[in-house]
Write a protein that holds these residues in place. Structure first.
Motif, PDB file in Angstrom:
ATOM      1  N   PHE A 333       4.886   0.918   2.806  1.00 13.52           N
ATOM      2  CA  PHE A 333       4.252  -0.288   1.821  1.00 13.52           C
ATOM      3  C   PHE A 333       5.012  -1.202   0.754  1.00 13.52           C
ATOM      4  O   PHE A 333       5.162   0.665  -0.074  1.00 13.52           O
ATOM      5  N   VAL A 334       5.293  -2.024   0.717  1.00 20.48           N
ATOM      6  CA  VAL A 334       5.757  -2.505  -0.647  1.00 20.48           C
ATOM      7  C   VAL A 334       4.979  -2.978  -1.551  1.00 20.48           C
ATOM      8  O   VAL A 334       4.734  -4.050  -1.325  1.00 20.48           O
ATOM      9  N   ILE A 335       5.216  -2.813  -2.510  1.00 23.83           N
ATOM     10  CA  ILE A 335       5.135  -3.240  -3.630  1.00 23.83           C
ATOM     11  C   ILE A 335       6.201  -3.925  -4.659  1.00 23.83           C
ATOM     12  O   ILE A 335       6.864  -3.765  -4.926  1.00 23.83           O
ATOM     13  N   GLN A 347      -4.399  -3.065  -0.812  1.00 24.96           N
ATOM     14  CA  GLN A 347      -3.445  -3.031  -0.024  1.00 24.96           C
ATOM     15  C   GLN A 347      -2.882  -1.161   0.578  1.00 24.96           C
ATOM     16  O   GLN A 347      -3.084  -0.923   1.716  1.00 24.96           O
ATOM     17  N   ILE A 348      -3.422  -0.067  -0.485  1.00 19.57           N
ATOM     18  CA  ILE A 348      -3.582   0.854  -0.162  1.00 19.57           C
ATOM     19  C   ILE A 348      -5.090   1.019   0.866  1.00 19.57           C
ATOM     20  O   ILE A 348      -4.684   2.590   1.848  1.00 19.57           O
ATOM     21  N   ASP A 349      -6.311   1.382  -0.039  1.00 19.97           N
ATOM     22  CA  ASP A 349      -7.077   1.268   0.610  1.00 19.97           C
ATOM     23  C   ASP A 349      -7.211   1.021   2.776  1.00 19.97           C
ATOM     24  O   ASP A 349      -7.130   1.719   3.261  1.00 19.97           O
ATOM     25  N   LYS A 350      -6.094  -0.526   2.550  1.00 17.51           N
ATOM     26  CA  LYS A 350      -5.871  -0.274   4.734  1.00 17.51           C
ATOM     27  C   LYS A 350      -4.848  -0.067   4.916  1.00 17.51           C
ATOM     28  O   LYS A 350      -5.148   0.184   5.702  1.00 17.51           O
ATOM     29  N   LYS A 351      -3.847   0.240   4.165  1.00 21.36           N
ATOM     30  CA  LYS A 351      -3.141   1.217   4.349  1.00 21.36           C
ATOM     31  C   LYS A 351      -3.747   2.796   5.019  1.00 21.36           C
ATOM     32  O   LYS A 351      -3.506   3.117   6.464  1.00 21.36           O
ATOM     33  N   LEU A 352      -4.025   3.148   4.275  1.00 20.45           N
ATOM     34  CA  LEU A 352      -4.674   4.457   4.876  1.00 20.45           C
ATOM     35  C   LEU A 352      -6.109   4.681   5.565  1.00 20.45           C
ATOM     36  O   LEU A 352      -6.448   5.317   5.862  1.00 20.45           O
ATOM     37  N   PRO A 385      -5.904   1.990 -16.788  1.00 18.06           N
ATOM     38  CA  PRO A 385      -4.780   3.243 -17.299  1.00 18.06           C
ATOM     39  C   PRO A 385      -3.345   2.595 -16.547  1.00 18.06           C
ATOM     40  O   PRO A 385      -2.395   3.582 -17.229  1.00 18.06           O
ATOM     41  N   LEU A 386      -3.484   2.329 -15.083  1.00 20.54           N
ATOM     42  CA  LEU A 386      -2.176   2.958 -14.002  1.00 20.54           C
ATOM     43  C   LEU A 386      -1.128   1.822 -14.431  1.00 20.54           C
ATOM     44  O   LEU A 386      -0.184   2.058 -14.051  1.00 20.54           O
ATOM     45  N   GLU A 387      -2.002   0.386 -15.243  1.00 23.88           N
ATOM     46  CA  GLU A 387      -1.242  -0.579 -15.334  1.00 23.88           C
ATOM     47  C   GLU A 387       0.038  -0.610 -15.290  1.00 23.88           C
ATOM     48  O   GLU A 387       0.381  -0.177 -16.905  1.00 23.88           O
ATOM     49  N   GLY A 388       0.967  -1.211 -14.909  1.00 25.62           N
ATOM     50  CA  GLY A 388       3.031  -1.016 -15.361  1.00 25.62           C
ATOM     51  C   GLY A 388       2.853  -0.171 -14.889  1.00 25.62           C
ATOM     52  O   GLY A 388       4.534   0.079 -14.949  1.00 25.62           O
ATOM     53  N   PHE A 389       2.769   0.405 -13.917  1.00 29.72           N
ATOM     54  CA  PHE A 389       3.018   2.539 -13.627  1.00 29.72           C
ATOM     55  C   PHE A 389       3.556   1.979 -11.963  1.00 29.72           C
ATOM     56  O   PHE A 389       3.508   3.281 -11.813  1.00 29.72           O
ATOM     57  N   LEU A 390       2.840   1.687 -11.468  1.00 31.80           N
ATOM     58  CA  LEU A 390       3.246   1.406 -10.194  1.00 31.80           C
ATOM     59  C   LEU A 390       4.311   0.849  -9.585  1.00 31.80           C
ATOM     60  O   LEU A 390       3.566  -0.507  -9.547  1.00 31.80           O
ATOM     61  N   PHE A 391       5.595   1.409  -9.818  1.00 33.30           N
ATOM     62  CA  PHE A 391       6.695   0.342  -9.688  1.00 33.30           C
ATOM     63  C   PHE A 391       6.754   0.030  -8.663  1.00 33.30           C
ATOM     64  O   PHE A 391       7.104   0.490  -7.560  1.00 33.30           O
ATOM     65  N   PRO A 392       7.957  -1.395  -8.483  1.00 33.44           N
ATOM     66  CA  PRO A 392       7.470  -2.728  -7.545  1.00 33.44           C
ATOM     67  C   PRO A 392       8.935  -2.055  -5.943  1.00 33.44           C
ATOM     68  O   PRO A 392      10.019  -1.709  -6.720  1.00 33.44           O
ATOM     69  N   ALA A 393       7.979  -1.012  -5.664  1.00 37.46           N
ATOM     70  CA  ALA A 393       9.116  -0.414  -4.606  1.00 37.46           C
ATOM     71  C   ALA A 393       8.591  -0.056  -3.129  1.00 37.46           C
ATOM     72  O   ALA A 393       7.609  -0.822  -2.887  1.00 37.46           O
ATOM     73  N   SER A 394       9.229   0.773  -2.054  1.00 36.26           N
ATOM     74  CA  SER A 394       8.718   0.416  -1.146  1.00 36.26           C
ATOM     75  C   SER A 394       8.064   2.362  -1.292  1.00 36.26           C
ATOM     76  O   SER A 394       8.917   3.582  -1.425  1.00 36.26           O
ATOM     77  N   TYR A 395       6.795   2.469  -0.531  1.00 34.40           N
ATOM     78  CA  TYR A 395       6.449   3.889  -0.210  1.00 34.40           C
ATOM     79  C   TYR A 395       5.867   3.915   1.140  1.00 34.40           C
ATOM     80  O   TYR A 395       5.585   3.185   1.848  1.00 34.40           O
TER      81      TYR A 395
END
Length: 571
Positions: A333-335, A347-352, A385-395
């Motif tokens: 999953f790429v952000i 997107q996480i809900d869909k992947k899981l 509170p998590l805004e800005g802390f889900l760093f753009p990358a591949s997970y």
């Protein structure tokens, strides 16, 4: 007859005699030229030693007076003794031998008569008669008894008495005679001989045992050498086989494309052998070597990235490499940069494969337990509170994982990337309170800019507008992106009346300063522009084509660009 006309054997000689075994053998090298000195007229000590002569001998032996014709022996006061004692013995010439009456077996001279007292110290006795006791009956003759001492040996043949054998040597000797060490089966090779025949051949039996012992020792030594050689050859053969297998032999491998389905997660920063081990543990490939070999043969094999892959069981290594390089197998999953958390949660809900809204609910409920830095906790009036802390990358995100585990990995990645910029020191240098403000500015720059040059200029625009006394905006940022964030939209056709009437802390048209928190997830490039802004005096910017931006320093120049943008929209 023996030498010098003696009988068939030597006179008995008791071992208690101080010169036992010496005097008789010294007589073998008597020089006939030297005259025999009478008793009491011996030469000074030191002469005649090479003939075996011992000056102390005559003083130690109690010879009978009648055995000697020297008058000085019978009468110690004999006057001639002192006179002749100091005379040095001279070698006699032939005419002297004749005058002295001694016989010598040399032509022209009278024959010298042999005197047995030269060697035995006893008086001469007739030949063939019973020898007299040289000790005057004081000691018994032990040579005629079974306990007789052995005959004396020449000085050159004498041996030191054997050293005493210790107990442990005796035990070792007995141990070596054991059939286990000698190689014998415990039966004597002469068991078929009649009784008593073995004792009659005692000497030969002992020699036979010695040979057997030597043979057994040689056999053990040969066995040890053989074992060492066999072990060495075996070790060389094993390692040679391993080398051959590694160089030329084919590694164990499955055949075909496999069957079933299995999801495998490949961590970040692992190489071919680590990937092969993970695949083998999950039953995808048969051996690590087979996978590494297939990866090296594939031109794109090195491009396998970290992530979650959907593979099959018992695949050939070649098939596994091809499938991992295909997007069809990648469950990553790429952000992208700038994306808001709402989109990430969906997107996480869909992947899981979980119910929509599940991940967002976990984020709000467990935000404090997901690894946020200390300076990010305790912030008020935040939309997320998590805004800005889900760093753009591949997970790696796949079914079976928990939403909190996925979010925790994303927050950890953000902390890792933000830590590279030393945000606390940069915040002080740039005149802001903490890294939190820098992340918020980076989210604004990421939302409005399109390139690295844009990021640096837009960061300067933010810093200039935050100054309360600036004559352009008087402390207001007036970013459309902040209004769109709070509205949950992404519109570009917004009127100033609409923007300035909406009362919300995130609306920078309504409130001065920064919004309560980030409005998206900035990437590393936007953050780099924030910590290294330009210093050209920019206050305004606009994008005419949606791809590039133009910057101005005054409101009048900015209005000209706005009119140009509106004209292009109407055409």
């Amino acid at each position: 007859m023996t030498e010098y006309g003696r009988g068939s054997g030597s006179e008995p000689w008791h071992p208690a005699d101080p010169l036992y075994g010496d005097q008789g053998w010294g007589g073998q090298q008597q020089y006939p030229q030297q005259a025999q000195a009478p008793y009491g007229h011996q030469a000074p000590y030191g002469q005649g030693q090479e003939q075996g002569y011992d000056p102390q001998y005559q003083q130690q032996q109690p010879h009978a007076p009648q055995q000697y014709n020297d008058p000085s022996y019978a009468d110690p006061s004999y006057g001639g003794q002192q006179e002749q004692y100091g005379q040095q013995e001279q070698y006699a010439q032939p005419e002297q031998y004749a005058q002295q009456g001694q016989g010598y077996d040399t032509p022209g001279y009278p024959a010298q008569q042999y005197d047995p007292s030269w060697e035995t110290g006893q008086a001469a006795m007739p030949y063939g008669t019973t020898p007299a006791d040289p000790y005057g009956g004081q000691n018994p003759d032990l040579y005629g008894t079974p306990e007789a001492y052995p005959p004396p040996q020449p000085p050159g043949r004498r041996q030191e008495p054997p050293e005493p054998v210790s107990d442990w040597e005796t035990e070792a000797e007995e141990e070596e005679r054991h059939p286990f060490f000698t190689g014998e089966n415990g039966d004597d090779e002469h068991d078929d001989d009649p009784a008593g025949s073995r004792s009659s051949r005692g000497g030969r039996d002992r020699r036979g045992k010695g040979k057997n012992k030597k043979k057994s020792k040689n056999g053990v030594a040969c066995l040890v050498v053989a074992l060492v050689l066999v072990g060495g050859v075996g070790g060389i053969g094993y390692f040679g086989y391993q080398f051959w297998q590694g160089q030329f032999g084919a590694a164990p491998d499955y055949a075909g494309d496999g069957s079933g389905s299995v999801q495998v997660e490949i961590p970040k920063g692992v190489g071919g052998y680590e990937i092969g081990n993970i695949l083998k543990r999950n039953g995808v490939v048969k051996s690590v070597d087979a996978f590494v070999s297939a990866q090296e043969k594939n031109p794109k094999g090195r491009q396998i990235q970290a992530g979650v892959y959907t593979l099959k069981k018992e695949m050939s290594a070649e098939s596994a490499v091809k499938l991992m390089l295909s997007p069809a197998s990648q469950a990553n999953f790429v952000i992208p940069e700038g994306k808001r958390n709402v989109w990430v949660y969906e997107q996480i809900d869909k992947k899981l494969g979980v119910k929509p809204g599940t991940t967002q609910g976990v984020a709000k409920a467990q935000a404090k337990n997901l690894g946020l830095p200390a300076w990010a906790n305790g912030r008020a009036n935040l939309k997320d509170p998590l805004e800005g802390f889900l760093f753009p990358a591949s997970y790696p995100v796949a079914k079976g994982q928990k939403p909190e585990d996925v979010l925790r990995k994303m927050v950890a990645r953000s902390n890792e990337e933000y830590g590279k910029f030393e945000l606390e020191d940069k915040a002080k240098q740039l005149g802001v309170d903490s890294p939190w403000e820098l992340i918020t500015i980076a989210s604004l720059v990421q939302a409005e800019g399109t390139s690295h040059d844009d990021f640096r200029k837009m960061a300067e625009v933010v810093y200039n507008r935050l100054k309360p006394g600036n004559p352009q905006t008087y402390g207001k940022l007036e970013f459309d992106s902040t209004y769109n964030y709070i509205k949950g939209q992404s519109k570009i056709d917004l009127t100033l009346e609409e923007l300035r009437k909406y009362d919300n802390l995130y609306n920078t048209y309504y409130y001065r300063g920064l919004p309560p928190g980030p409005i998206g997830n900035p990437g590393a490039e936007a953050l780099q522009g924030v910590v290294n802004p330009t210093s050209d005096g920019w206050y305004y910017f606009i994008s005419l084509d949606g791809k590039t931006s133009k910057f101005t320093k005054t409101n009048a120049d900015h209005d000209k660009l706005v009119q140009e943008f509106n004209k292009s929209r109407n055409n």
